[in-house]
Write a protein that holds these residues in place. Structure first.
Motif, mmCIF file in Angstrom:
data_model
loop_
_atom_site.group_PDB
_atom_site.id
_atom_site.type_symbol
_atom_site.label_atom_id
_atom_site.label_comp_id
_atom_site.label_asym_id
_atom_site.label_seq_id
_atom_site.Cartn_x
_atom_site.Cartn_y
_atom_site.Cartn_z
ATOM 1 N N UNK A 97 0.872 -1.167 0.000
ATOM 2 C CA UNK A 97 0.000 0.000 0.000
ATOM 3 C C UNK A 97 0.912 1.220 0.000
ATOM 4 N N UNK A 98 0.842 2.005 -1.076
ATOM 5 C CA UNK A 98 1.640 3.228 -1.184
ATOM 6 C C UNK A 98 0.719 4.373 -0.791
ATOM 7 N N UNK A 99 1.035 5.029 0.321
ATOM 8 C CA UNK A 99 0.245 6.165 0.796
ATOM 9 C C UNK A 99 0.950 7.431 0.345
ATOM 10 N N UNK A 100 0.260 8.220 -0.442
ATOM 11 C CA UNK A 100 0.821 9.480 -0.941
ATOM 12 C C UNK A 100 0.323 10.617 -0.053
ATOM 13 N N UNK A 101 1.261 11.425 0.419
ATOM 14 C CA UNK A 101 0.974 12.460 1.406
ATOM 15 C C UNK A 101 1.198 13.847 0.826
#
Length: 159
Positions: A102-106
């Motif tokens: 899961x790549x969480x982009x902030x």
């Protein structure tokens, strides 16, 4: 038929009926007795050990997400197709298959803007999960300034 043969037939019938009616209980009793004689019987915790035990957690035998870690996240380059990032993916115990990511982009305030999920077939890796550097190309949108990568198994909990 002689008296001996009659007694023998009745004894055989008695044993057969007893085995049919009480077979599972007899089998359990014999197994319990044999288990007490096995070397594994010595591995049971003693009362002294149990007194000091404060809790326990049952963990899966394989694909235990708590044994999988992502470290050393680096941005290699920013190109037209997205951010080229790499990280070290480690799986302790040698019984884990490759997890989904899961790549969480902030944004600049470190708030989650968007999540991307990648299955094991969406990134290049070796045959067995031990410890290796994984490379990804992550397409980014305006306002996305950083990322966090979390491993997970689809039917399990996130790390």
């Amino acid at each position: 038929m002689s008296l001996f043969n009659k007694i023998l037939v009745m004894l055989v019938l008695f044993v057969a009926v007893t085995a049919a009616l009480f077979g599972p209980e007899l089998k359990d009793g014999v197994n319990d007795w044999l288990d007490k004689k096995s070397p594994a019987a010595d591995e049971i915790l003693s009362d002294m050990d149990l007194r000091h035990l404060r809790g326990f957690a049952l963990r899966p035998e394989e694909n235990d997400i708590q044994l999988v870690s992502v470290t050393g996240l680096r941005i290699e380059s920013v190109q037209a197709d997205g951010v080229h990032a790499s990280f070290v993916l480690s799986g302790g115990g040698g019984r884990n298959s490759f997890p989904s990511l899961r790549v969480k982009l902030l944004n600049s305030k470190h708030q989650n803007v968007r999540d991307m999920e990648l299955g094991p077939s969406n990134y290049v890796h070796s045959e067995k999960l031990e410890k290796e550097r994984i490379s990804l190309v992550v397409p980014v949108r305006q306002g996305e300034k950083s990322m966090v990568i979390e491993p997970f198994y689809p039917n399990g909990e996130a790390s």
